[in-house]
Design a protein around this motif. Structure first.
Motif, mmCIF file in Angstrom:
data_model
loop_
_atom_site.group_PDB
_atom_site.id
_atom_site.type_symbol
_atom_site.label_atom_id
_atom_site.label_comp_id
_atom_site.label_asym_id
_atom_site.label_seq_id
_atom_site.Cartn_x
_atom_site.Cartn_y
_atom_site.Cartn_z
ATOM 1 N N ASP A 49 -13.334 57.086 59.166
ATOM 2 C CA ASP A 49 -12.843 55.893 59.110
ATOM 3 C C ASP A 49 -11.335 55.737 59.071
ATOM 4 O OD1 ASP A 49 -12.215 52.603 58.825
ATOM 5 O OD2 ASP A 49 -12.742 52.957 56.585
ATOM 6 N N LEU A 50 -10.429 55.395 60.009
ATOM 7 C CA LEU A 50 -9.194 55.506 59.974
ATOM 8 C C LEU A 50 -8.618 54.037 60.225
ATOM 9 C CD1 LEU A 50 -8.402 58.339 62.089
ATOM 10 C CD2 LEU A 50 -8.363 58.421 59.793
ATOM 11 N N GLY A 51 -9.535 52.904 59.994
ATOM 12 C CA GLY A 51 -8.966 51.444 60.258
ATOM 13 C C GLY A 51 -8.562 51.255 61.545
ATOM 14 N N ASP A 52 -7.589 50.751 62.086
ATOM 15 C CA ASP A 52 -7.248 50.497 63.162
ATOM 16 C C ASP A 52 -6.342 51.497 64.111
ATOM 17 O OD1 ASP A 52 -4.903 50.096 61.927
ATOM 18 O OD2 ASP A 52 -4.337 47.954 62.642
ATOM 19 N N ILE A 53 -6.289 52.730 63.311
ATOM 20 C CA ILE A 53 -5.575 53.810 64.071
ATOM 21 C C ILE A 53 -6.456 54.745 65.071
ATOM 22 C CG2 ILE A 53 -4.625 56.195 63.432
ATOM 23 C CD1 ILE A 53 -3.194 54.017 62.063
ATOM 24 N N ASP A 54 -5.777 54.868 66.222
ATOM 25 C CA ASP A 54 -6.291 55.449 67.419
ATOM 26 C C ASP A 54 -6.033 57.010 67.367
ATOM 27 O OD1 ASP A 54 -7.105 56.482 69.821
ATOM 28 O OD2 ASP A 54 -5.969 55.061 70.981
ATOM 29 N N LEU A 55 -7.185 57.550 66.771
ATOM 30 C CA LEU A 55 -6.996 59.189 66.485
ATOM 31 C C LEU A 55 -6.906 60.029 67.685
ATOM 32 C CD1 LEU A 55 -6.990 61.586 64.597
ATOM 33 C CD2 LEU A 55 -9.563 61.493 64.628
ATOM 34 N N LEU A 56 -7.546 59.681 68.966
ATOM 35 C CA LEU A 56 -7.222 60.427 70.065
ATOM 36 C C LEU A 56 -5.902 60.293 70.612
ATOM 37 C CD1 LEU A 56 -8.606 61.718 72.296
ATOM 38 C CD2 LEU A 56 -9.069 59.619 73.552
ATOM 39 N N TYR A 57 -5.120 58.942 70.750
ATOM 40 C CA TYR A 57 -3.756 58.829 70.889
ATOM 41 C C TYR A 57 -3.042 59.802 70.116
ATOM 42 C CZ TYR A 57 0.669 56.935 71.435
ATOM 43 O OH TYR A 57 2.121 56.650 71.435
ATOM 44 N N LEU A 58 -3.169 59.726 68.485
ATOM 45 C CA LEU A 58 -2.526 60.697 67.969
ATOM 46 C C LEU A 58 -2.643 62.090 68.291
ATOM 47 C CD1 LEU A 58 -3.054 59.103 64.227
ATOM 48 C CD2 LEU A 58 -0.891 58.669 65.772
ATOM 49 N N GLU A 59 -3.906 62.662 68.570
ATOM 50 C CA GLU A 59 -4.128 63.869 68.831
ATOM 51 C C GLU A 59 -3.513 64.346 70.336
ATOM 52 O OE1 GLU A 59 -8.239 64.088 68.712
ATOM 53 O OE2 GLU A 59 -8.154 64.677 66.436
ATOM 54 N N GLU A 60 -3.395 63.282 71.261
ATOM 55 C CA GLU A 60 -2.998 63.625 72.452
ATOM 56 C C GLU A 60 -1.384 63.438 72.655
ATOM 57 O OE1 GLU A 60 -5.008 60.961 75.229
ATOM 58 O OE2 GLU A 60 -6.839 62.317 75.290
ATOM 59 N N GLN A 61 -1.112 62.626 71.964
ATOM 60 C CA GLN A 61 0.417 62.236 72.318
ATOM 61 C C GLN A 61 1.489 62.695 71.119
ATOM 62 O OE1 GLN A 61 1.688 60.691 74.760
ATOM 63 N NE2 GLN A 61 -0.401 60.752 75.617
ATOM 64 N N GLY A 62 0.726 63.193 69.812
ATOM 65 C CA GLY A 62 1.445 63.559 68.764
ATOM 66 C C GLY A 62 2.113 64.963 68.916
ATOM 67 N N VAL A 63 3.058 64.944 68.288
ATOM 68 C CA VAL A 63 3.824 66.417 68.090
ATOM 69 C C VAL A 63 3.292 67.191 66.817
ATOM 70 C CG1 VAL A 63 6.085 67.337 67.203
ATOM 71 C CG2 VAL A 63 5.922 65.309 68.593
ATOM 72 N N PRO A 64 2.899 68.450 67.241
ATOM 73 C CA PRO A 64 2.232 69.362 66.164
ATOM 74 C C PRO A 64 3.309 69.520 65.079
ATOM 75 C CG PRO A 64 2.244 70.297 68.508
ATOM 76 C CD PRO A 64 2.978 69.204 68.377
ATOM 77 N N LEU A 65 2.607 69.463 63.970
ATOM 78 C CA LEU A 65 3.428 69.387 62.597
ATOM 79 C C LEU A 65 4.484 70.710 62.663
ATOM 80 C CD1 LEU A 65 0.307 68.582 60.160
ATOM 81 C CD2 LEU A 65 2.366 66.951 60.956
ATOM 82 N N ILE A 66 4.001 71.740 63.045
ATOM 83 C CA ILE A 66 5.075 72.879 62.983
ATOM 84 C C ILE A 66 6.394 72.644 63.710
ATOM 85 C CG2 ILE A 66 4.027 74.230 64.797
ATOM 86 C CD1 ILE A 66 5.411 75.729 61.743
ATOM 87 N N GLU A 67 6.034 71.906 64.942
ATOM 88 C CA GLU A 67 7.357 71.532 65.881
ATOM 89 C C GLU A 67 8.040 70.576 64.979
ATOM 90 O OE1 GLU A 67 6.539 70.278 69.741
ATOM 91 O OE2 GLU A 67 4.944 72.035 69.963
ATOM 92 N N LEU A 68 7.463 69.616 64.384
ATOM 93 C CA LEU A 68 8.301 68.273 63.566
ATOM 94 C C LEU A 68 8.995 68.940 62.559
ATOM 95 C CD1 LEU A 68 8.698 65.477 62.808
ATOM 96 C CD2 LEU A 68 6.493 65.465 61.849
ATOM 97 N N THR A 69 8.052 69.982 61.863
ATOM 98 C CA THR A 69 9.058 70.383 60.632
ATOM 99 C C THR A 69 10.462 71.049 61.293
ATOM 100 O OG1 THR A 69 7.541 72.389 60.516
ATOM 101 C CG2 THR A 69 6.991 70.306 59.124
ATOM 102 N N ARG A 70 9.904 71.909 62.359
ATOM 103 C CA ARG A 70 11.263 72.859 62.771
ATOM 104 C C ARG A 70 12.604 71.975 63.188
ATOM 105 N NH1 ARG A 70 9.030 75.009 67.398
ATOM 106 N NH2 ARG A 70 7.725 76.339 65.962
#
Length: 162
Positions: A49-70
């Motif tokens: 349950d993520l409310g109205d969050i589109d998990l597929l969008y986050l997984e496909e369009q999201g920046v991996p955490l290691i890249e973000l932290t870098r």
């Protein structure tokens, strides 16, 4: 004079989960960066349950955490980064850096520590007013950062054109 650094995080919050979904931050010259964040599997609730969050969008369009932290390490080393003070920004930053077993390279402080001549309520009223005047959607992190940049410029904290 360099612009103060600002950060705003959009996030998912349900009864049993809290994690960042998008982030924007400003640079020394007043430019902004914005990213959608690919969530860590550890952040996702068992029931999905993520409310109205589109998990597929986050997984496909999201920046991996290691890249973000870098990128955050490159852009904001040893900085004080100001936030609107309304969201759980410190918790969200801790989640991001803990997921990659790192420490955040910057300190977070509320805008009230930068603009000290106004109380927190007046600062929030001004931020909301700027969002309205500029016809900006308040839930987008880049708009939150832009409003904070406008407030800092109004206070004479830097002299760049936005």
């Amino acid at each position: 004079m360099p612009a103060p650094r600002f950060l705003d995080i959009e996030y998912c919050q349900t009864d049993d989960t809290l994690f960042p979904t998008a982030m924007a931050w400003s640079l020394e010259d007043g430019r902004m960066k914005t990213v959608v964040i690919a969530p860590s599997d550890d952040w996702l609730p068992e029931d999905g349950d993520l409310g109205d969050i589109d998990l597929l969008y986050l997984e496909e369009q999201g920046v991996p955490l290691i890249e973000l932290t870098r990128e955050l390490h490159q852009d904001l080393p040893d900085q004080t980064v100001y936030v609107d003070g309304l969201d759980p920004d410190e918790i969200l930053i801790d989640l991001i850096f803990t997921a990659v077993d790192q420490e955040a390279p910057f300190e977070i402080a509320p805008i009230s520590e930068l603009i000290t001549g106004l109380d927190s309520e007046t600062l929030e009223d001004r931020r909301r007013q700027l969002l309205f005047e500029e016809t900006l959607e308040p839930q987008l992190p880049e708009n939150g950062v832009y409003a904070l940049l406008l407030m800092a410029r109004e206070e004479g904290l830097f002299d760049e054109d936005l």
